[in-house]
Design a protein around this motif. Structure first.
Motif, mmCIF file in Angstrom:
data_model
loop_
_atom_site.group_PDB
_atom_site.id
_atom_site.type_symbol
_atom_site.label_atom_id
_atom_site.label_comp_id
_atom_site.label_asym_id
_atom_site.label_seq_id
_atom_site.Cartn_x
_atom_site.Cartn_y
_atom_site.Cartn_z
ATOM 1 N N ASN A 127 -3.779 -4.268 -1.698
ATOM 2 C CA ASN A 127 -2.787 -3.183 -1.750
ATOM 3 C C ASN A 127 -2.179 -2.935 -0.369
ATOM 4 O OD1 ASN A 127 -3.037 -2.365 -4.589
ATOM 5 N ND2 ASN A 127 -5.121 -1.752 -3.998
ATOM 6 N N LYS A 128 -1.945 -3.999 0.377
ATOM 7 C CA LYS A 128 -1.369 -3.894 1.715
ATOM 8 C C LYS A 128 -0.030 -4.634 1.742
ATOM 9 C CE LYS A 128 -4.752 -1.592 3.560
ATOM 10 N NZ LYS A 128 -4.560 -0.200 4.032
ATOM 11 N N ASP A 147 1.360 1.726 2.653
ATOM 12 C CA ASP A 147 0.482 2.875 2.431
ATOM 13 C C ASP A 147 0.281 3.718 3.683
ATOM 14 O OD1 ASP A 147 -1.102 1.246 3.979
ATOM 15 O OD2 ASP A 147 -2.750 1.079 2.535
#
Length: 418
Positions: A127-128, A147
């Motif tokens: 999730n980067k 994020d």
């Protein structure tokens, strides 16, 4: 010698990123992988890994894990749409090239490599999604993610594919991927043969028709043996966006309109498909450079190779080993020279493979009856001539580097699999 462990930030956790991390880890680099997705992918089609790519996996210590979840593509069969065999050729001579070619699902390949990287204590952050890079002389290079988090390092490697966010961040004016006008729908169907097990020998079928192309091979999946097939048409039946939105039933109808009157098992494979993907084929115009400051691109981010060459993954793997060699031998110093040397060595080869893929793609376009007849005669004549030394330039390539990553034992592989 450097006074601290060099910190490598690898953007992209597909295939090339983790393999590069394994090479750098063997030389005590502090390496982290950042991946935009939420975890290892369980979707996607399948691909072939040629001996040159498999040799890289062997040096990275992960080739046995890959062979455990793949089959050996031992022979290429060239046929026409009426089912007539035009020619056969060995897919790769293991004694000659060191490793066999394999056919594997993308999910299985990715999982085998990423699990091995994690077993080697290489951090993989999910999730980067990269949004920008700060490269200020005298300061660490900084990667900013969507994020709100950041990561600092000594250099960044963009291994994030054809739509590379790293490329966009450091080369915003670079050419963008362009749609080639060709689609590559494909799917998984119940296996049409028995005896398909990991490491078993399987024939790869290439079927040339007057209005397109169809290929298939048998492979293994967690659900058991499957036949993976793909089609290539010279132009989509709809626009790229509309084709992407079509349902499975609509795709089957369109594919049957192209291949429904072809010889068995082509229509049966389309009709029995459990999953169908519809992938538009893109090309990346040649980039003016592959690096900017302390950031370098590898694999499809630098030189996307059309699937018609069968070398996309293998070219990316070659990149990882050659860049790893240069970085390790320089101890991460003199990055500008390392990046220049990398591109000077790799670009001529990748350009040649890209040209091969484009030529192969042209052979799959719609033809007149005369052109189709000529194509069949050329396949009959020239395929036998491509044996042995005719393929050496492509398959015999090896990075000369005496440092290899220790392989995982069979016992450890079993523990990781559980």
């Amino acid at each position: 010698m450097s006074i601290h462990r060099k910190r490598a930030l690898i953007i992209g956790g597909g295939v090339a990123g983790p393999v590069l991390a394994l090479f750098l880890k063997s030389s005590d680099f502090d390496t982290q992988i950042f991946e935009a997705s939420s975890g290892p992918s369980d979707t996607g089609g399948a691909l072939g890994l040629a001996p040159n790519g498999m040799n890289v996996l062997a040096a990275a210590g992960v080739v046995e894990q890959v062979r455990d979840v793949s089959v050996t593509g031992n022979e290429w069969a060239f046929e026409n749409q009426r089912g007539k065999l035009l020619a056969c050729a060995p897919a790769g001579d293991t004694a000659r090239y060191g490793q066999p070619p394999v056919m594997i699902t993308r999910a299985a390949l990715h999982r085998a490599i990423i699990e091995h990287a994690e077993a080697q204590d290489i951090p993989v952050h999910y999730n980067k999604r990269l949004v920008s890079i700060d490269d200020i002389p005298g300061h660490p290079i900084v990667a900013h993610f969507a994020d709100g988090t950041v990561a600092e390092g000594d250099f960044i490697v963009g291994a994030d594919g054809i739509r590379s966010q790293v490329r966009q961040a450091v080369m915003p004016d670079a050419p963008k991927p362009s749609y080639t006008g060709m689609m590559a729908p494909g799917g998984f169907s119940p296996c049409i043969d028995t005896g398909v097990t990991p490491r078993s020998n399987q024939r790869v079928h290439f079927i040339f028709g007057q209005n397109g192309f169809f290929g298939y091979f048998n492979t293994v999946t967690p659900e058991g043996p499957r036949t993976l097939w793909w089609s290539t048409a010279s132009a989509p039946l709809e626009s790229k966006d509309k084709m992407a939105a079509t349902t499975k039933a609509e795709l089957q109808q369109r594919l049957l309109a192209l291949h429904g009157d072809w010889a068995d098992p082509v229509p049966q494979l389309i009709q029995s498909a459990t999953d169908i993907l519809n992938i538009p084929i893109h090309d990346v115009p040649s980039l003016p450079r592959w690096s900017a400051g302390r950031t370098i691109l590898i694999g499809d981010a630098a030189h996307a190779v059309a699937p018609h060459s069968g070398q996309g993954a293998s070219m990316a793997l070659e990149d990882t080993m050659y860049l790893g060699k240069l970085l390790c031998e320089s101890d991460g110093e003199h990055l500008e020279k390392v990046f220049v040397d990398f591109e000077q060595h790799r670009r001529p080869r990748t350009d040649k493979v890209i040209a091969l893929g484009r030529r192969n793609g042209q052979r799959k376009e719609k033809m007149s009856p005369v052109e189709f007849w000529i194509q069949q005669q050329m396949i009959r004549l020239f395929v036998p001539l491509t044996r042995a030394k005719k393929q050496d330039w492509l398959l015999a390539y090896k990075v000369e580097w005496d440092r290899a990553v220790p392989a995982m034992s069979a016992r450890t592989r079993s523990m990781v699999a559980r």
